[in-house]
Design an enzyme around this catalytic site. Structure first.
Site, PDB file in Angstrom:
ATOM      1  CE  LYS A  28      -1.710   1.297   4.172  1.00 51.15           C
ATOM      2  NZ  LYS A  28      -1.263   2.630   4.605  1.00 51.15           N
ATOM      3  CG  ASN A  29       2.277   2.674   3.533  1.00 49.07           C
ATOM      4  OD1 ASN A  29       1.112   2.981   3.258  1.00 49.07           O
ATOM      5  ND2 ASN A  29       2.677   2.449   4.775  1.00 49.07           N
ATOM      6  NE  ARG A  99       0.584  12.070   7.393  1.00 56.14           N
ATOM      7  CZ  ARG A  99       0.859  13.188   8.036  1.00 56.14           C
ATOM      8  NH1 ARG A  99      -0.119  13.888   8.572  1.00 56.14           N
ATOM      9  NH2 ARG A  99       2.079  13.602   8.171  1.00 56.14           N
ATOM     10  CB  CYS A 123      -4.452   4.969  11.166  1.00 55.32           C
ATOM     11  SG  CYS A 123      -5.051   3.621  10.144  1.00 55.32           S
ATOM     12  NE  ARG A 128      -0.233   9.663  10.640  1.00 48.69           N
ATOM     13  CZ  ARG A 128      -0.429   8.665   9.778  1.00 48.69           C
ATOM     14  NH1 ARG A 128      -1.599   8.093   9.701  1.00 48.69           N
ATOM     15  NH2 ARG A 128       0.547   8.245   9.005  1.00 48.69           N
ATOM     16  N   PRO A 129       1.063  15.834  12.146  1.00 50.44           N
ATOM     17  CG  PRO A 129       3.014  16.772  13.018  1.00 50.44           C
ATOM     18  CD  PRO A 129       2.137  15.545  13.084  1.00 50.44           C
ATOM     19  CB  ILE A 130       0.814  18.572   7.051  1.00 47.48           C
ATOM     20  CG1 ILE A 130      -0.043  19.805   7.330  1.00 47.48           C
ATOM     21  CG2 ILE A 130      -0.040  17.330   7.033  1.00 47.48           C
ATOM     22  CD1 ILE A 130      -0.976  20.151   6.156  1.00 47.48           C
ATOM     23  CG  ASP A 131       5.336  20.458  11.254  1.00 45.81           C
ATOM     24  OD1 ASP A 131       5.020  19.299  10.914  1.00 45.81           O
ATOM     25  OD2 ASP A 131       6.100  20.687  12.207  1.00 45.81           O
ATOM     26  CG  ASP A 318       3.454   0.951   9.712  1.00 44.20           C
ATOM     27  OD1 ASP A 318       3.002   1.793  10.496  1.00 44.20           O
ATOM     28  OD2 ASP A 318       3.716   1.193   8.519  1.00 44.20           O
ATOM     29  CB  ILE A 340       7.402   6.543  14.776  1.00 39.54           C
ATOM     30  CG1 ILE A 340       8.619   5.615  14.604  1.00 39.54           C
ATOM     31  CG2 ILE A 340       7.139   7.378  13.521  1.00 39.54           C
ATOM     32  CD1 ILE A 340       9.881   6.236  14.084  1.00 39.54           C
ATOM     33  NE  ARG A 411      -7.244   3.645   6.064  1.00 43.43           N
ATOM     34  CZ  ARG A 411      -7.337   4.932   6.347  1.00 43.43           C
ATOM     35  NH1 ARG A 411      -8.065   5.337   7.349  1.00 43.43           N
ATOM     36  NH2 ARG A 411      -6.686   5.812   5.622  1.00 43.43           N
TER      37      ARG A 411
HETATM   38  N1  EPU Z   1       5.938  14.429  11.200  1.00 48.73           N
HETATM   39  C1  EPU Z   1       5.953  15.759  11.554  1.00 48.73           C
HETATM   40  N2  EPU Z   1       5.568  16.680  10.620  1.00 48.73           N
HETATM   41  C2  EPU Z   1       5.188  16.327   9.373  1.00 48.73           C
HETATM   42  C3  EPU Z   1       5.177  14.967   9.006  1.00 48.73           C
HETATM   43  C4  EPU Z   1       5.560  14.037   9.942  1.00 48.73           C
HETATM   44  O1  EPU Z   1       6.288  16.112  12.673  1.00 48.73           O
HETATM   45  O2  EPU Z   1       4.858  17.233   8.581  1.00 48.73           O
HETATM   46  C5  EPU Z   1       6.340  13.416  12.198  1.00 48.73           C
HETATM   47  C6  EPU Z   1       5.196  12.472  12.547  1.00 48.73           C
HETATM   48  O3  EPU Z   1       4.341  13.040  13.496  1.00 48.73           O
HETATM   49  C7  EPU Z   1       5.931  11.270  13.072  1.00 48.73           C
HETATM   50  C8  EPU Z   1       7.218  11.266  12.243  1.00 48.73           C
HETATM   51  O4  EPU Z   1       7.305  12.546  11.637  1.00 48.73           O
HETATM   52  O5  EPU Z   1       6.281  11.439  14.419  1.00 48.73           O
HETATM   53  C9  EPU Z   1       7.263  10.228  11.179  1.00 48.73           C
HETATM   54  O6  EPU Z   1       6.055  10.172  10.446  1.00 48.73           O
HETATM   55  P1  EPU Z   1       6.068   9.981   8.864  1.00 48.73           P
HETATM   56  O7  EPU Z   1       5.823  11.297   8.237  1.00 48.73           O
HETATM   57  O8  EPU Z   1       7.256   9.216   8.451  1.00 48.73           O
HETATM   58  O9  EPU Z   1       4.795   9.105   8.636  1.00 48.73           O
HETATM   59  P2  EPU Z   1       3.934   9.117   7.341  1.00 48.73           P
HETATM   60  O10 EPU Z   1       4.834   9.404   6.194  1.00 48.73           O
HETATM   61  O11 EPU Z   1       2.736   9.937   7.536  1.00 48.73           O
HETATM   62  C10 EPU Z   1       4.261   6.616   6.654  1.00 48.73           C
HETATM   63  C11 EPU Z   1       3.342   5.444   6.436  1.00 48.73           C
HETATM   64  C12 EPU Z   1       2.806   4.988   7.780  1.00 48.73           C
HETATM   65  C13 EPU Z   1       3.979   4.613   8.677  1.00 48.73           C
HETATM   66  C14 EPU Z   1       4.942   5.786   8.807  1.00 48.73           C
HETATM   67  C15 EPU Z   1       6.181   5.463   9.590  1.00 48.73           C
HETATM   68  C16 EPU Z   1       2.450   5.937   4.240  1.00 48.73           C
HETATM   69  C17 EPU Z   1       1.274   6.348   3.410  1.00 48.73           C
HETATM   70  N3  EPU Z   1       2.250   5.869   5.555  1.00 48.73           N
HETATM   71  O12 EPU Z   1       3.458   7.610   7.261  1.00 48.73           O
HETATM   72  O13 EPU Z   1       2.002   3.847   7.534  1.00 48.73           O
HETATM   73  O14 EPU Z   1       3.509   4.266   9.961  1.00 48.73           O
HETATM   74  O15 EPU Z   1       5.342   6.234   7.496  1.00 48.73           O
HETATM   75  O16 EPU Z   1       6.904   4.457   8.969  1.00 48.73           O
HETATM   76  O17 EPU Z   1       3.517   5.646   3.700  1.00 48.73           O
HETATM   77  C18 EPU Z   1       0.275   2.308   7.951  1.00 48.73           C
HETATM   78  O18 EPU Z   1       0.484   1.820   6.832  1.00 48.73           O
HETATM   79  O19 EPU Z   1      -0.435   1.735   8.826  1.00 48.73           O
HETATM   80  C19 EPU Z   1       0.868   3.596   8.284  1.00 48.73           C
HETATM   81  C20 EPU Z   1       0.379   4.380   9.223  1.00 48.73           C
END
Ligand code: EPU
Length: 430
Positions: A28-29, A99, A123, A128-131, A318, A340, A411
């Protein structure tokens, strides 16, 4: 309480009954960034080995809303047509649940110079910020307008410009988004403290195959020099095997298999989980594209573990919830340190209701003391990975369990009930 399907599971009560083979699907990812990458091309892109999952359907619906045409040539194979992008706005009702939708903002900015979207959900596993995305895009020349419920991004100059972006946290989708944005930006985009996950590496390799100059693949400093326009007609984005599905099946095997063969895997992507399960006492044989797992031999018990989640190649967040089920069966005290996300220990409260001896110290740390028999119960998945953990717990437990909120599990795990049935697991979806 939210409800959309449930799994009925008859537990084995700790007996090792599973015997068989299971094939891993596309990740998926990896499919999500692949679908987003299609938007970069002026013509279109073919994707193969795409798993049949709700999140993929959601992403395809978002793409349709942007004017992308798509057809499914064969099962798991999609042809996307991206000649006429007619909108830069992500359908909020879908994007806010997904996301991965953030991945679409980058190619939209690159192709159309604008993107409008709600704060993306996914989830419930933490803030899950986007900053990181917003700051990086701004460094690439984007102007940000934040409304009450919606973000509007615009590129006043018409074309993104390359930038040097240091990620304050290692982020998988942010690394992918900047690779995508950089692919059509003017000049070079450098991503420092980049994620090393196999899905990131695959995307970077794919962009190189598309003709771009991409450097630093497999390192934490990735760079890409953008092109003015890209054609995807001769390309195929073949989704890589799902390492999280692989790990989930390996944990199931370690818990309940006489012998389970997990096929279609990339062993290099699963080093951390293999190592962890061996430490726990399971027996694993790693082949070229398969891994065989057996529960500890008769009379041997599981050993406790120190689990600390980490970015790749460390132990993935995960798989943390699924692995905790095994910790309930290990003799002695195990520790869990989820580094994480801050909302990913919620499942431990449910495991406690099933009989586990668990102390949650804070949102990141817990102790599990075993072994404790688990009892079947009605449980409610709070998210995808915890939901899978409940299925594993129900398999190990004595008696019947009902895992509600099956839609969360679906999902990320395709037809999970049917596939586990073939291994002898007594599970049905209602
Ligand atoms: N973070 C920030 N700011 C941001 C983005 C992320 O502070 O703008 C922080 C997050 O809060 C977290 C850390 O960075 O503490 C890492 O999060 P990351 O951004 O790597 O997570 P993600 O990219 O949103 C992907 C997978 C997740 C998986 C994580 C960690 C996808 C679509 N999702 O999420 O998968 O848990 O990486 O490996 O690739 C799942 O499949 O169940 C799932 C949640």
């Amino acid at each position: 309480m939210e409800e959309d399907g449930k799994f009925l599971i008859q537990g084995f009560g700790g007996r090792r009954i599973i015997d068989g083979e299971i094939r891993v699907n596309g990740a998926k990812n990896d499919a999500l960034p692949g679908l987003a990458a299609a938007l970069l091309f002026r013509d279109g892109l073919r994707l193969s080995n795409v798993p049949a999952l709700k999140d993929i359907d959601g992403m395809l619906e978002l793409l349709s809303g942007l004017g992308v045409g798509w057809s499914r040539a064969k099962p798991r194979e999609y042809q996307l047509v991206t000649t006429k992008l007619s909108a830069a706005k992500l359908k909020p009702e879908i994007a806010k649940r997904l996301r991965g939708s953030m991945l679409l903002t980058a190619p939209l900015l690159a192709r159309l110079g604008e993107a409008t979207f709600p704060h993306p959900g996914g989830c419930v596993i933490g803030a899950r910020p986007i900053d990181i995305f917003l700051e990086g895009f701004q460094a690439m020349g984007v102007k940000l307008h934040k409304g009450e419920k919606i973000y509007r991004l615009r590129v006043p100059s018409g074309r993104l410009r390359g930038a040097r972006i240091f990620l304050k946290n290692v982020s998988v989708t942010a690394t992918e988004a900047f690779l995508l944005a950089g692919a059509l930006a003017h000049g070079e985009t450098v991503i420092e403290n980049a994620a090393l996950e196999p899905e990131v590496t695959h995307l970077a390799q794919f962009l190189r195959r598309a003709g771009l100059r991409v450097r630093g693949i497999g390192t934490t400093r990735l760079s890409v020099v953008g092109a003015k326009s890209l054609s995807g007609l001769d390309l195929n984005y073949r989704v890589i095997p799902d390492r999280i599905e692989t790990g989930s099946f390996l944990i199931l095997g370690a818990l309940a298999a006489k012998r389970l063969v997990v096929r279609g895997v990339v062993p290099e992507h699963n080093r951390a989980v293999v190592e962890m399960l061996r430490r726990a006492g399971a027996r694993l044989e790693v082949g070229r594209d398969s891994i065989v797992v057996q529960a500890p031999s008769a009379g041997q018990s599981y050993l406790p573990l120190e689990v600390k989640t980490h970015e790749f190649p460390g132990f993935p967040t995960d798989l943390q919830a699924p692995l905790t089920v095994l910790l309930t069966q290990a003799v002695g005290e195990s520790t869990v340190f989820e580094t994480i996300f801050e909302g990913r220990l919620l499942h431990l409260h449910t495991l406690r209701e099933m009989g586990a001896n668990v102390v949650v110290h804070d949102p990141h740390r817990a102790t599990v003391v075993g072994p404790t028999p688990l009892r079947g119960r009605h449980v409610y998945s709070p998210d995808l990975r915890a939901g899978l953990a409940y299925i594993l717990a129900a398999v190990v437990a004595e008696g019947e369990s009902v895992v509600h909120n099956a839609h969360y599990v679906e999902r990320g795990y395709e037809r999970v009930a049917e596939r586990l049935q073939t291994l002898g697991v007594k599970i049905v979806k209602e």
